[in-house]
Design a protein around this motif. Structure first.
Motif, PDB file in Angstrom:
ATOM      1  N   ALA A  82      -4.455  -3.607  -5.157  1.00  0.00           N
ATOM      2  CA  ALA A  82      -3.807  -4.110  -3.941  1.00  0.00           C
ATOM      3  C   ALA A  82      -2.447  -4.741  -4.239  1.00  0.00           C
ATOM      4  CB  ALA A  82      -4.714  -5.115  -3.245  1.00  0.00           C
ATOM      5  N   GLY A  84      -0.428  -3.547  -6.260  1.00  0.00           N
ATOM      6  CA  GLY A  84       0.500  -2.446  -6.523  1.00  0.00           C
ATOM      7  C   GLY A  84       0.847  -2.239  -7.989  1.00  0.00           C
ATOM      8  N   GLU A 213      -0.321  -8.496   2.903  1.00  0.00           N
ATOM      9  CA  GLU A 213      -0.164  -7.131   2.369  1.00  0.00           C
ATOM     10  C   GLU A 213      -1.263  -6.830   1.340  1.00  0.00           C
ATOM     11  OE1 GLU A 213       2.349  -4.861   2.962  1.00  0.00           O
ATOM     12  OE2 GLU A 213       1.963  -3.443   1.335  1.00  0.00           O
ATOM     13  N   ARG A 217      -4.230  -4.013   1.710  1.00  0.00           N
ATOM     14  CA  ARG A 217      -4.375  -2.954   0.697  1.00  0.00           C
ATOM     15  C   ARG A 217      -5.760  -3.015   0.047  1.00  0.00           C
ATOM     16  NH1 ARG A 217      -0.055   0.183  -1.074  1.00  0.00           N
ATOM     17  NH2 ARG A 217       1.867  -0.242   0.062  1.00  0.00           N
TER      18      ARG A 217
END
Ligand SMILES: Cc1ncc(COP(=O)(O)O)c(C=O)c1O
Length: 415
Positions: A82, A84, A213, A217
Motif C-alpha cells: 500500500a 507503493g 491513500e 490501497r
C-alpha cells in the motif's frame, strides 16, 4: 543447596506444567464466539464484529483507519504494498526481529537494508543514518519483546530524510514511549493478533494509519468488492478497481475477530499485571552477576510480551549457555526458552540467497552470519521467560527464580 537436578538431585519447580497459560479464554470470549457463530462466519464489508474491533483499535490508538487482516504477516505485506514500495527502493530494517517483519518486502522488489541492534535488542538509531542512500524510502522498526524502540530519534531521522516510518508493534500492544503508545509514531503500524500476542485472535493482524491513500490501497490489495465499494469514494482514481481489487483476499475470520474483540477488553488489566510481575522479576534477575536484565530507558513502558534476559557465560566460569539452560530445564523450568526462529534475520537462508525463491533478487542480497555482531551476541546469549500477569503467579515466578539461584550457586557441578 542440594544437588542439581541435572546431576540427579530433586528439581526445584515441582508444580505440574503448564506453568503458563495464554491466551486466557474467558467465559465472555466463549460467549462472544458462540454469538458470532450464530450471526455470521463470513463478513464481506466493514460491519458487525469487524467494524466493532476496528473501532476499538482506532479509538485506543487514536488513528483514522484500522484494517483487520488474517495475520500480522499479511498486515505487514499490505503495509509495504500500500505504501507503493517497488524495485529500486531500499528499506531500512532491523536485523534482530521476527523474520516476518521483513520477508513481505521480498514481494515488492525493494531491498531490505539491515541495521544492527543496540543493547535493548531494538534497531540502533545511531546506525540508521549511515545506511540511508538516495534509494531509501522507508524505515521499519520492531519493538522487540515489547520494549519500545528509541522513537524520538528514529522519528527525527525519518522526518529529516523524508522517509516513511513503519512500526511492527506485534509484541507491543499497549507499550508506551514517553507516555505515547507505540504504534502511533509510524505512518503505518502493524500488530499481529496471533494466539500468543497480547490481543489474541488465534490468527489475525491489524494495520493502523492516518494516511487515506495507504488505507485505500491496502483495501484494494486484500479486501475486494464490497469493502472497497463501500469505503473508497467513487471519485478516487483507483475506485474503478473496486470489484477485483488487486485480487487477494486477506480478510480476518469473524470468529477470530470475536475472540480478539473480547480479549481487547482485558488488555489494560493484563498489562498492569505483567508490569507488576516484570518489575519483580527484573529486580531479582539484576541481583545475579551472570545475568543481564532487559535494557530499556525509564521513559519507556514495555508491554512485557516476553522477558528476554541474557546469560553472561564469562561471569560464570565460561560455562556455556547450553549447559546452563539444560540445568535450568532439569530443575523444571519448562517455560524457559531460547528463542530460535526469532533471531538475527541474516541467519536465515532467505536473507543469504533470496534469488532461488525470488528471482528478481538474484545476486542482490548476500547477508551472512557475522555481519551484525551486536544482534548475534544478543541472540546467542538470550533466555526467555513468559511474563505472568496474575498476582497468584508469584508462586511459580519464585520457583523459577529459585531454580536460577540454585544453578548459579551450584555451578561447579556443571564444570
Ligand atoms: C515481531 C513480529 N512481527 C510479525 C509477526 C507475524 O505475525 P503473524 O504470526 O500474525 O503473521 C510476528 C509473529 O510472531 C512477530 O513476532
Amino acid at each position: 543447596m542440594s544437588k542439581l537436578a541435572i546431576k540427579g538431585g530433586n528439581k526445584i519447580v515441582n508444580i505440574k506444567p503448564p506453568h503458563y497459560r495464554w491466551p486466557v479464554i474467558t467465559q465472555a470470549t466463549e460467549e462472544s464466539v458462540l454469538s458470532q457463530l450464530k450471526k455470521s462466519i463470513s463478513i464481506y464489508n466493514r460491519s458487525g464484529i469487524i467494524e466493532e474491533l476496528e473501532e476499538k483499535f482506532k479509538k485506543y490508538y487514536n488513528r483514522k483507519y484500522a484494517l483487520l487482516t488474517n495475520s500480522g504477516t499479511t498486515a505487514l505485506y499490505s503495509m509495504y504494498i500500500a505504501a507503493g514500495l517497488k524495485e529500486g527502493n531500499e528499506v531500512i530494517c532491523p536485523t534482530y526481529t521476527f523474520f516476518a517483519t521483513v520477508t513481505p518486502l521480498f514481494f515488492t522488489g525493494a531491498i531490505p537494508i539491515l541495521v544492527d541492534c543496540d543493547e535493548s535488542g531494538n534497531i540502533n538509531p545511531n546506525k540508521i543514518e549511515e545506511k540511508i542512500t538516495e534509494k531509501t524510502k522507508a524505515i521499519v522498526v520492531t519493538h522487540m519483546w515489547g520494549i519500545p524502540c528509541e522513537m524520538e530519534e528514529i522519528e527525527k531521522i525519518a522526518r529529516e530524510y523524508n522517509l516513511l516510518l513503519f512500526e511492527d508493534a506485534s509484541h507491543a500492544h499497549g507499550a508506551k514511549y514517553k507516555d505515547r503508545k507505540v504504534g502511533t509514531f509510524g505512518d503505518v503500524s502493524v500488530f499481529s493478533l496471533q494466539a500468543q500476542k497480547l490481543i489474541p485472535a488465534g490468527e489475525g493482524g491489524v494495520l493502523l494509519t492516518n494516511n487515506e491513500e495507504i488505507y485505500y490501497r491496502a483495501l484494494l490489495l486484500g479486501h475486494y468488492n464490497k469493502r472497497c465499494k463501500q469505503e473508497i469514494p467513487s471519485a478516487y482514481e483507483l475506485y474503478r478497481y473496486s470489484t477485483t481489487g488487486m485480487g487477494l483476499k486477506l480478510r480476518i475470520h469473524p470468529l477470530a475477530a470475536a475472540i480478539a474483540s473480547k480479549q481487547f477488553e482485558n488488555l489494560e488489566k493484563v498489562l498492569r499485571g505483567k508490569r507488576k510481575n516484570a518489575k519483580y522479576i527484573l529486580e531479582k534477575i539484576s541481583e545475579f552477576t551472570c545475568l543481564r536484565p532487559p535494557q530499556f530507558k525509564d521513559y519507556m513502558e514495555p508491554s512485557w510480551y516476553a522477558f528476554v534476559f541474557h546469560y553472561l557465560s564469562e561471569k560464570l566460569y565460561n560455562i556455556p549457555i547450553d549447559k546452563f539452560y539444560e540445568a535450568l530445564k532439569a530443575e523444571g523450568c519448562e517455560e524457559l526458552d531460547r528463542p530460535n526462529s526469532t533471531c538475527p534475520v541474516n541467519y536465515h537462508p532467505l536473507f543469504q540467497n533470496p534469488g532461488e525463491l525470488f528471482t528478481q533478487y538474484k545476486g542482490k542480497i548476500k547477508y551472512k552470519r557475522g555481519d551484525f555482531p551486536t544482534a548475534e551476541k544478543f541472540h546467542e546469549t538470550s533466555l526467555k521467560l513468559p511474563v505472568w500477569h496474575e498476582d497468584s503467579d508469584k508462586e511459580i515466578i519464585d520457583l523459577y527464580l529459585r531454580a536460577l539461584e540454585k544453578v548459579t550457586q551450584n555451578y561447579k557441578e556443571l564444570i
